[in-house]
Motif scaffolding. Structure first.
Motif, PDB file in Angstrom:
ATOM      1  N   ILE A  34       0.852  -1.200   0.000  1.00 41.14           N
ATOM      2  CA  ILE A  34       0.000   0.000   0.000  1.00 41.14           C
ATOM      3  C   ILE A  34       0.881   1.241   0.000  1.00 41.14           C
ATOM      4  N   GLN A  35       0.680   2.080  -1.002  1.00 40.09           N
ATOM      5  CA  GLN A  35       1.413   3.354  -1.071  1.00 40.09           C
ATOM      6  C   GLN A  35       0.397   4.490  -0.993  1.00 40.09           C
ATOM      7  N   VAL A  36       0.578   5.358   0.000  1.00 42.58           N
ATOM      8  CA  VAL A  36      -0.356   6.476   0.146  1.00 42.58           C
ATOM      9  C   VAL A  36       0.334   7.754  -0.344  1.00 42.58           C
ATOM     10  N   GLY A  37      -0.220   8.342  -1.382  1.00 42.15           N
ATOM     11  CA  GLY A  37       0.337   9.580  -1.930  1.00 42.15           C
ATOM     12  C   GLY A  37       1.556   9.300  -2.808  1.00 42.15           C
ATOM     13  N   GLU A  38       2.090  10.385  -3.359  1.00 46.14           N
ATOM     14  CA  GLU A  38       3.269  10.258  -4.235  1.00 46.14           C
ATOM     15  C   GLU A  38       4.498  10.676  -3.458  1.00 46.14           C
ATOM     16  N   HIS A  63      -1.154  -1.140  -4.387  1.00 45.82           N
ATOM     17  CA  HIS A  63      -2.403  -0.398  -4.208  1.00 45.82           C
ATOM     18  C   HIS A  63      -2.034   1.049  -3.890  1.00 45.82           C
ATOM     19  N   LYS A  64      -2.335   1.929  -4.799  1.00 50.47           N
ATOM     20  CA  LYS A  64      -1.995   3.344  -4.594  1.00 50.47           C
ATOM     21  C   LYS A  64      -3.218   4.101  -4.102  1.00 50.47           C
ATOM     22  N   LEU A  65      -3.086   4.720  -2.926  1.00 51.58           N
ATOM     23  CA  LEU A  65      -4.186   5.518  -2.393  1.00 51.58           C
ATOM     24  C   LEU A  65      -3.789   6.997  -2.464  1.00 51.58           C
ATOM     25  N   SER A  66      -4.802   7.861  -2.507  1.00 48.39           N
ATOM     26  CA  SER A  66      -4.487   9.284  -2.709  1.00 48.39           C
ATOM     27  C   SER A  66      -3.860   9.900  -1.449  1.00 48.39           C
ATOM     28  N   GLU A  67      -3.130  10.984  -1.660  1.00 48.70           N
ATOM     29  CA  GLU A  67      -2.393  11.715  -0.619  1.00 48.70           C
ATOM     30  C   GLU A  67      -3.299  12.108   0.564  1.00 48.70           C
ATOM     31  N   ASP A  68      -4.593  12.408   0.267  1.00 44.42           N
ATOM     32  CA  ASP A  68      -5.498  12.887   1.328  1.00 44.42           C
ATOM     33  C   ASP A  68      -6.306  11.750   1.981  1.00 44.42           C
ATOM     34  N   THR A  69      -5.849  10.511   1.821  1.00 44.60           N
ATOM     35  CA  THR A  69      -6.547   9.360   2.423  1.00 44.60           C
ATOM     36  C   THR A  69      -6.625   9.531   3.944  1.00 44.60           C
ATOM     37  N   HIS A  70      -7.811   9.279   4.507  1.00 43.23           N
ATOM     38  CA  HIS A  70      -7.973   9.347   5.971  1.00 43.23           C
ATOM     39  C   HIS A  70      -7.564   8.017   6.588  1.00 43.23           C
ATOM     40  N   GLN A  98       1.200  13.093   6.667  1.00 44.97           N
ATOM     41  CA  GLN A  98       1.213  13.375   8.115  1.00 44.97           C
ATOM     42  C   GLN A  98      -0.072  13.048   8.866  1.00 44.97           C
ATOM     43  N   GLN A  99      -1.215  12.974   8.128  1.00 45.29           N
ATOM     44  CA  GLN A  99      -2.481  12.668   8.838  1.00 45.29           C
ATOM     45  C   GLN A  99      -2.557  11.188   9.237  1.00 45.29           C
ATOM     46  N   ILE A 100      -1.575  10.390   8.803  1.00 46.24           N
ATOM     47  CA  ILE A 100      -1.638   8.955   9.107  1.00 46.24           C
ATOM     48  C   ILE A 100      -0.524   8.559  10.074  1.00 46.24           C
ATOM     49  N   ASP A 101      -0.939   7.908  11.169  1.00 49.25           N
ATOM     50  CA  ASP A 101       0.005   7.475  12.195  1.00 49.25           C
ATOM     51  C   ASP A 101       0.357   6.011  11.931  1.00 49.25           C
ATOM     52  N   TYR A 102       1.601   5.764  11.481  1.00 48.70           N
ATOM     53  CA  TYR A 102       2.007   4.403  11.104  1.00 48.70           C
ATOM     54  C   TYR A 102       1.838   3.423  12.257  1.00 48.70           C
ATOM     55  N   LYS A 103       2.247   3.863  13.465  1.00 51.21           N
ATOM     56  CA  LYS A 103       2.175   2.958  14.623  1.00 51.21           C
ATOM     57  C   LYS A 103       0.748   2.484  14.857  1.00 51.21           C
ATOM     58  N   LYS A 104      -0.200   3.414  14.657  1.00 51.93           N
ATOM     59  CA  LYS A 104      -1.601   3.069  14.880  1.00 51.93           C
ATOM     60  C   LYS A 104      -2.098   2.118  13.789  1.00 51.93           C
ATOM     61  N   ILE A 105      -1.918   2.510  12.541  1.00 53.15           N
ATOM     62  CA  ILE A 105      -2.557   1.716  11.472  1.00 53.15           C
ATOM     63  C   ILE A 105      -1.862   0.367  11.238  1.00 53.15           C
ATOM     64  N   SER A 106      -0.559   0.294  11.504  1.00 53.15           N
ATOM     65  CA  SER A 106       0.142  -0.976  11.235  1.00 53.15           C
ATOM     66  C   SER A 106      -0.380  -2.095  12.141  1.00 53.15           C
TER      67      SER A 106
END
Ligand code: NAD
Length: 280
Positions: A34-38, A63-70, A98-106
């Motif tokens: 999963i890649q979020v944004g460019e 899977h490419k998701l847009s930069e503004d993904t929540h 920056q709106q995505i916290d890796y520790k949380k979502i992983s």
């Protein structure tokens, strides 16, 4: 003059083994990325992962998701991949917006599909010496040390850098081999004590991200030096250790690039095959 520990060369032998294991699986293993944004960094990881996966007979689904993904959307996306039986492993490319916290979502990745080995359940298993899925960069460092043929039992090992992805899990993995482990970090430097620790290292592992942080003259004669750092300096990629000066003193040293990096990707694929075997 130190011998080079070339991750590229060591990775080839491991890749051969992975290929054989892939051939024994009932279905082609699938790695969902999963890649979020460019981002140039993420794009370059994706490119090299896809290339290695293809060479090993692994299907790499980007899977490419847009930069503004929540975060909520990303979590939902991860849960769909968790539920998809044809997907064996999931990796989230860094850096994230920056709106995505890796520790949380992983933590939403199922532990059995966590091929980066960063889910608390997988990290916890390292503490008990029971982990099958190991974090990729520490696993690469362990392979490099093993390739030197040096036994870690009772050795003075100094790690510089205490991040969750490198230094901390690596310390646990080295303790499992009965090495005497010292972990240094910014606090060690600020206290003016980094040099004294580095000088005593029979095995020195540096993962900081500051070019030239470790002066070659500090490296103990006959040491093994593993340089995890990646720094761009005047259009060149260099590590954290002054390579030329360190090479004159060490017995073994990793080049940058071509040391830890190529093995890290290989460890990711090894984790994927382990995950696929456990799921089948
Ligand atoms: P990080 O920023 O999460 O952690 C850096 C660590 O260095 C921290 O423990 C910090 O306390 C320590 N530090 C900072 N300044 C210091 C100083 N002056 N003296 C002593 N310690 C100091 O970094 P990270 O994600 O662990 O990555 C570290 C480096 O390794 C980066 O260059 C990164 O690109 C590279 N890396 C390479 C691979 C690979 O596959 N080759 C994988 C992961 C990271």
């Amino acid at each position: 003059m130190a011998k080079l520990l070339e991750g590229k060369v060591i990775a080839e032998a491991i890749k051969e083994k992975i290929k054989q294991e892939v051939a024994l699986l009932k279905a082609r293993p699938v790695l969902a990325s999963i890649q979020v944004g460019e981002n140039a960094g993420a794009a370059s990881y994706v490119k090299s992962q896809a290339k290695v996966a293809e060479a090993l007979g692994i299907e790499y689904q980007l899977h490419k998701l847009s930069e503004d993904t929540h975060e909520a959307h990303l979590i939902d996306f991860i849960q769909k991949l968790n539920a998809n039986k044809s997907v064996n492993g999931i990796i989230i490319q860094m850096p994230l917006p920056q709106q995505i916290d890796y520790k949380k979502i992983s933590q939403y990745i199922l532990p059995e599909k966590d091929v980066e080995g960063m889910h608390p359940q997988n990290i916890g298993k390292i503490l008990f010496g029971k982990a099958k899925i190991l974090p990729c960069t520490p696993a690469a460092v362990m392979e490099l040390i093993s390739a030197s043929g040096v036994d870690l039992y009772g050795k003075e090992v100094v790690i510089v850098g205490h991040s969750e992805i490198v230094g901390k899990p690596l310390a646990l993995m080295l303790l499992e081999k009965f090495a005497t482990v010292t972990v240094c970090h910014i606090g060690t430097s600020k206290a003016g004590k980094l040099e004294e620790h580095v000088k005593k290292a029979e095995v020195l592992i540096v993962a900081v991200g500051k070019a030239g942080l470790i002066k070659g003259s500090l490296v103990k004669e006959g040491a093994i030096v593993i340089d995890v750092g990646i720094n761009r300096v005047a259009d060149k990629i260099v590590g954290d250790v002054e390579f030329e000066a360190a090479q004159l003193r060490a017995a073994f040293i990793t080049p940058v690039p071509g040391g830890v990096g190529p093995l890290t990707v290989t460890m990711l694929m090894r984790n994927l095959v382990e995950a696929a075997k456990a799921q089948s």
